[in-house]
Design an enzyme around this catalytic site. Structure first.
Site, mmCIF file in Angstrom:
data_model
loop_
_atom_site.group_PDB
_atom_site.id
_atom_site.type_symbol
_atom_site.label_atom_id
_atom_site.label_comp_id
_atom_site.label_asym_id
_atom_site.label_seq_id
_atom_site.Cartn_x
_atom_site.Cartn_y
_atom_site.Cartn_z
ATOM 1 N N HIS A 193 1.069 -1.316 -0.296
ATOM 2 C CA HIS A 193 -0.219 0.054 0.253
ATOM 3 C C HIS A 193 1.127 1.253 -0.210
ATOM 4 O O HIS A 193 -0.023 2.190 1.137
ATOM 5 C CB HIS A 193 -0.932 0.232 1.502
ATOM 6 C CG HIS A 193 -1.724 -1.175 0.931
ATOM 7 N ND1 HIS A 193 -2.128 -1.909 2.590
ATOM 8 C CD2 HIS A 193 -2.476 -1.752 -0.041
ATOM 9 C CE1 HIS A 193 -3.368 -2.665 2.088
ATOM 10 N NE2 HIS A 193 -3.150 -2.631 0.773
HETATM 11 C C1 LIG Z 1 -0.479 -7.427 -5.579
HETATM 12 C C2 LIG Z 1 -1.025 -6.507 -4.892
HETATM 13 C C3 LIG Z 1 -2.048 -6.916 -4.202
HETATM 14 C C4 LIG Z 1 -2.932 -5.530 -3.837
HETATM 15 N N1 LIG Z 1 -3.539 -6.194 -2.713
HETATM 16 C C5 LIG Z 1 -4.952 -4.885 -1.969
HETATM 17 C C6 LIG Z 1 -6.127 -5.574 -1.831
HETATM 18 O O1 LIG Z 1 -5.989 -6.949 -1.743
HETATM 19 N N2 LIG Z 1 -6.772 -4.734 -1.565
HETATM 20 C C7 LIG Z 1 -6.622 -3.344 -1.682
HETATM 21 O O2 LIG Z 1 -7.445 -2.457 -0.936
HETATM 22 N N3 LIG Z 1 -5.425 -2.970 -2.158
HETATM 23 C C8 LIG Z 1 -4.643 -4.530 -3.254
HETATM 24 N N4 LIG Z 1 -3.238 -3.076 -3.462
HETATM 25 C C9 LIG Z 1 -2.969 -2.029 -3.653
HETATM 26 C C10 LIG Z 1 -4.095 -1.105 -4.264
HETATM 27 O O3 LIG Z 1 -3.596 -2.836 -5.184
HETATM 28 C C11 LIG Z 1 -3.321 -0.131 -5.007
HETATM 29 O O4 LIG Z 1 -2.844 0.834 -4.071
HETATM 30 C C12 LIG Z 1 -3.950 0.522 -6.165
HETATM 31 O O5 LIG Z 1 -4.145 -0.260 -7.249
HETATM 32 C C13 LIG Z 1 -3.450 1.899 -6.334
HETATM 33 O O6 LIG Z 1 -3.938 2.311 -7.630
HETATM 34 P P1 LIG Z 1 -3.209 4.138 -8.118
HETATM 35 O O7 LIG Z 1 -4.049 4.362 -9.423
HETATM 36 O O8 LIG Z 1 -2.333 4.977 -7.792
HETATM 37 O O9 LIG Z 1 -1.588 3.191 -9.568
HETATM 38 P P2 LIG Z 1 -1.982 1.628 -9.607
HETATM 39 O O10 LIG Z 1 -3.794 0.554 -9.631
HETATM 40 O O11 LIG Z 1 -0.316 0.775 -9.412
HETATM 41 O O12 LIG Z 1 -1.823 2.295 -11.714
HETATM 42 C C14 LIG Z 1 -0.627 2.793 -12.359
HETATM 43 C C15 LIG Z 1 -1.180 2.661 -13.120
HETATM 44 O O13 LIG Z 1 -0.274 3.609 -13.910
HETATM 45 C C16 LIG Z 1 0.963 2.725 -14.648
HETATM 46 N N5 LIG Z 1 2.403 3.495 -15.649
HETATM 47 C C17 LIG Z 1 3.140 3.656 -13.759
HETATM 48 N N6 LIG Z 1 4.207 4.444 -14.448
HETATM 49 C C18 LIG Z 1 4.266 4.998 -16.404
HETATM 50 C C19 LIG Z 1 4.348 5.474 -17.220
HETATM 51 N N7 LIG Z 1 5.939 6.291 -17.241
HETATM 52 N N8 LIG Z 1 3.885 5.508 -18.509
HETATM 53 C C20 LIG Z 1 2.921 5.159 -18.952
HETATM 54 N N9 LIG Z 1 1.823 4.081 -17.534
HETATM 55 C C21 LIG Z 1 3.204 3.806 -16.183
HETATM 56 C C22 LIG Z 1 1.448 1.211 -14.667
HETATM 57 O O14 LIG Z 1 1.963 0.519 -15.913
HETATM 58 C C23 LIG Z 1 0.116 0.852 -13.851
HETATM 59 O O15 LIG Z 1 -1.386 0.030 -14.770
HETATM 60 C C24 LIG Z 1 -2.330 -4.593 -3.856
HETATM 61 C C25 LIG Z 1 -0.838 -3.591 -4.771
HETATM 62 C C26 LIG Z 1 -1.026 -4.847 -5.066
HETATM 63 C C27 LIG Z 1 0.410 -5.138 -6.066
#
Ligand SMILES: Cc1cc2nc3c(=O)[nH]c(=O)nc-3n(C[C@H](O)[C@H](O)[C@H](O)COP(=O)(O)OP(=O)(O)OC[C@H]3O[C@@H](n4cnc5c(N)ncnc54)[C@H](O)[C@@H]3O)c2cc1C
Length: 561
Positions: free
Chosen positions: A472
Site C-alpha cells: 500500500h
Molecule cells: C500484489 C498487490 C496486491 C494488493 N492487494 C490489494 C488488495 O487486496 N486490496 C486493496 O485494496 N489494495 C491492494 N493492493 C493495493 C492497490 O491495488 C493499489 O494501492 C491501487 O491499485 C493503486 O492504484 P493507483 O491508481 O494509485 O496505481 P496503479 O493501479 O498501480 O496504476 C498505475 C498505472 O500506471 C502505469 N504506469 C506507471 N508508470 C507509467 C509510465 N511512466 N507510463 C505509462 N504508464 C505508467 C502502471 O503500469 C499502472 O498500470 C495491492 C497491490 C498489489 C501490487
C-alpha cells in the site's frame, strides 16, 4: 504533426481507469490514456482467475518489480514491492480485498488546513457512487448500490472462519455486520472485487464498458518518459512505444502512475526538490520538496497455524490438484479458484490510546505466503496482521535522469516507538485470540513465528526478518495547501502547486494512508477528482452517523454472535 488531446492521463491503473471513464463521459473532451503495461486480456488466467493472485507479482510481464533500499530498522533487508504493469494497474494483480478505511481516517484528512472537502461527509457520496455492494441491504444508506465496481461479500463458509470470529468474541472483541458500513470495528466477512468468479478490476469496471467511445483513446505498452514544459505550463508528454519515441500535445496532463511512478516522473520532468534535481543535471521547473516525501505503507506479517482437522484449503496448493481446480473454474467459474480466500477478518484497537482500529486482520483458511510458498503442514491457516496508521515516514528519490532506472525508496518501517509497540501488541493479541476455546479444535500449534519468539525483543526480531509490505505505498505527492511547503497537490483542483495544467490523481495524492487496503480509497479519490477536474458541482456531503468507540453511540451496532 503531433496529436492533441484535452486530457492525457499517464497510467491506466486503478485511478487512471476511473478518469478515462469519467473525463470522457459527456463526449465533449478528448482523453488519451497512456499505459506502460500490456492489455489485461480476458483470456489471461493469471489476471482473471481470483485464486491465481500470487502468480503475477514478481513476474516482469505484470509487475514493475520495485525494491526498497536496505531498510535501516529491518536488519538492512530490501523489501520487494510489486506494482501492476498492465491495464487496470495494481487492481489487475491485487488481492481483491475491498476496504474503505475508517470514517475517522477521512476526518483526519479533513482536519488539515485546506482539506475540509475531504472529510468523511464529503467522500462518502463518492464511495457510494463507485460501488455496487451486492451483499448490502438495498436500503443501506452507507453503501452504494449501482456503481461500476461490483462487490461480493465473503461468503466465509469454511468452518475456520466461524471459529476465528467466535474466538475473537471470546477474547473480548466484537463482530460487525459490515466493516464498510456503520461500524468498521469488529470481525466479519469482507467485501471483494470479484464478480461471478472473476476478478472485477478497475479497468473491467470503468474501461471495458466505454472502450468504444470516440473521444477515448487507450494506448497500452506506452511508457511515458517525461512531461514537456513551456515554463510552468505542460505542452504534452513524451513516451516510448514499439521502440519509437512519440510526443503528444495535451490541454492538461493528469498523472495516475501510482505512488512510485508519479513522484518519479515528476522529478524526471523537473518537479521536485530543486537541489536534488540539479545534482542530477535536471533543470527544475518548480521547486517542490514534498515530491517523493511522506511515503507511507502498511507492513504485514503472517502468523501461521497447523490444523488437526481436514478442513483447510491447504490441499488446493497441491500441484496435482491444480488442473482439476483450474477446470472447475474454466467450466463454471466455480471451486477454490473462484475466490481470493481473503473472505473475512477484522479491525481492532490494540490499546486504549487509539480512537479507532489500528490493527487489521485478514484470515486465510490456508497457510501460504503471498509469493505462493506454502507452510509445511497437511492442513493450516493464517492471519495477516499489522499496524494500520504507523507514524513511520519514508521517501523516494530518482537516482539518475534515466526514466527506466528504479528510484531509491526507503520506508523506515519500525523506525518509531509507536510502530514497534503496535507490532508487539499485534503478535500478542493474535496469540490471545487463537488460544480461545472456539479455536481449540482447529489449532494444533503455531508454525510461524513459533514458540521460540516470546519476549518483546524476540517478537520484534521476527518482524524485522519476516514481515513484508502489504503493498500500500501512498502519500508521495500529498494534497495540502500551498502554504505547506511539503504538500504537492491542491485539494480543490488536484493541480500540482506552481504548475498551470498538471494534476495528480492516484495513491500519491493521499495525505495519510487509511486503515485498511487502499484500492477503494484510490477509486474514491479518482471519482471525486474527476468532478473537480471537470469543474462539476461536487456531490452533496452526507452527514451520517458512524460508530466511534467510547463516544455517544456507546456499543450500538454490535453483533455478538
Ligand atoms: C500484489 C498487490 C496486491 C494488493 N492487494 C490489494 C488488495 O487486496 N486490496 C486493496 O485494496 N489494495 C491492494 N493492493 C493495493 C492497490 O491495488 C493499489 O494501492 C491501487 O491499485 C493503486 O492504484 P493507483 O491508481 O494509485 O496505481 P496503479 O493501479 O498501480 O496504476 C498505475 C498505472 O500506471 C502505469 N504506469 C506507471 N508508470 C507509467 C509510465 N511512466 N507510463 C505509462 N504508464 C505508467 C502502471 O503500469 C499502472 O498500470 C495491492 C497491490 C498489489 C501490487
Amino acid at each position: 504533426m503531433s496529436e492533441t488531446f484535452d486530457y492525457v492521463v499517464i497510467g491506466g491503473g486503478s485511478a487512471g481507469s476511473v478518469l478515462g471513464n469519467r473525463l470522457s463521459e459527456d463526449g465533449k473532451r478528448s482523453v488519451l490514456i497512456l499505459e506502460a503495461g500490456r492489455s489485461d486480456y480476458p483470456w489471461d488466467l493469471l489476471i482473471q482467475m481470483p485464486a491465481a493472485l500470487p502468480f503475477p507479482a514478481g513476474k516482469s510481464l505484470y509487475d514493475w518489480k520495485y525494491e526498497s533500499d536496505p531498510e535501516p530498522y529491518m536488519n538492512g533487508r530490501r523489501i520487494k514491492h510489486a506494482r501492476g504493469k498492465v491495464l487496470g494497474g495494481s487492481s489487475s494483480i491485487n488481492g481483491m480485498i475491498y476496504q474503505r478505511g475508517n470514517p475517522l481516517d477521512y476526518e483526519r484528512w479533513g482536519a488539515d488546513e485546506g482539506m475540509e472537502t475531504w472529510n468523511f461527509a464529503h467522500v462518502l457520496p463518492y464511495f457510494k457512487r463507485l460501488e455496487n455492494a451486492l451483499a448490502a441491504d438495498p436500503d443501506d444508506e452507507y453503501r452504494g448500490h449501482d456503481g461500476p465496481i461490483k462487490l461480493e461479500r465473503g461468503p466465509a463458509k469454511n468452518p475456520l472462519f466461524q471459529a476465528f470470529f467466535d474466538s475473537a468474541v471470546e477474547a473480548g472483541y466484537n463482530r460487525t455486520p459490515d466493516v464498510n458500513g456503520y461500524r468498521q470495528e469488529g470481525f466479519g466477512p469482507f467485501d471483494k472485487h470479484i464478480y461471478k468468479g472473476r476478478r472485477f478490476s478497475a479497468s473491467r469496471a470503468y474501461l471495458d464498458p466505454v472502450k468504444s467511445r470516440q473521444n477515448l483513446t487507450i494506448r497500452t505498452r506506452a511508457f511515458v518518459e517525461s512531461i514537456d514544459f513551456d515554463g510552468t505550463r505542460a505542452n504534452g508528454v513524451t513516451y516510448r512505444r514499439n521502440g519509437k519515441t512519440h510526443q503528444v500535445k495535451a490541454g492538461e496532463v493528469v498523472l495516475a502512475g501510482g505512488a512510485i511512478n508519479t513522484p518519479q516522473l515528476l522529478q524526471l520532468s523537473g518537479v521536485g526538490d530543486a537541489e536534488h534535481l540539479q545534482s542530477l543535471g535536471i533543470k527544475p521547473v518548480v521547486n517542490l520538496p514534498g515530491v517523493g516525501e511522506n511515503l507511507q505503507d502498511h507492513l504485514e506479517a503472517y502468523i501461521q497455524y497447523s490444523c488437526p482437522k481436514p478442513v483447510s484449503e491447504q490441499p488446493s496448493l497441491n500441484k496435482l490438484r491444480m488442473p482439476w481446480i483450474g477446470l472447475q473454474w474454466l467450466l463454471g467459474r466455480k471451486g477454490p479458484a473462484a475466490t481470493n480466500h481473503f473472505e473475512g477478518g477484522g479491525f481492532i484497537r490494540s490499546n486504549e490510546d487509539v480512537d479507532y482500529p489500528n490493527l487489521m486482520y485478514h484470515f486465510l483458511p490456508v497457510a501460504v505466503r503471498y509469493d505462493g510458498q506454502k507452510a509445511d503442514t497437511k492442513h493450516g491457516f493464517q492471519v495477516h496482521v499489522g499496524p494500520m496508521y504507523s507514524d513511520a515516514r519514508g521517501s523516494l528519490k530518482i537516482r539518475s535522469k534515466d526514466p527506466r532506472e528504479h528510484p531509491s525508496m526507503i520506508y523506515n518501517y519500525l523506525s518509531t516507538e509507536q510502530d514497534r509497540r503496535e507490532w508487539i501488541e499485534a503478535v500478542k493479541i493474535t496469540r490471545e485470540i487463537m488460544s480461545q476455546p472456539a479455536m481449540a479444535p482447529y489449532n494444533s500449534g503455531e508454525i510461524s513465528p513459533g514458540s521460540s519468539f516470546q519476549t518483546d525483543e524476540e517478537i520484534l526480531e521476527w518482524v524485522k526478518n519476516d514481515a513484508e509490505t502489504a503493498l500500500h505505498p501512498s502519500c508521495t505527492a500529498k494534497m495540502g495547501p500551498e502554504s505547506d511547503p511539503m504538500s504537492v497537490v491542491d485539494p480543490k483542483t488536484m493541480k500540482v502547486h506552481g504548475l498551470d495544467n498538471v494534476r495528480v490523481v492516484d495513491a500519491s495524492a493521499m495525505p495519510y494512508v487509511t486503515n485498511g487496503n487502499i484500492h477503494a480509497p484510490v477509486l474514491m479519490l479518482a471519482e471525486k477528482a474527476a468532478d473537480l477536474i471537470l469543474g462539476k458541482d461536487p456531490l452533496k456531503p452526507e452527514n451520517v452517523d458512524y460508530y466511534r468507540h467510547g463516544v455517544d453511540q456507546a456499543e450500538a451496532g454490535i453483533v455478538t454472535s
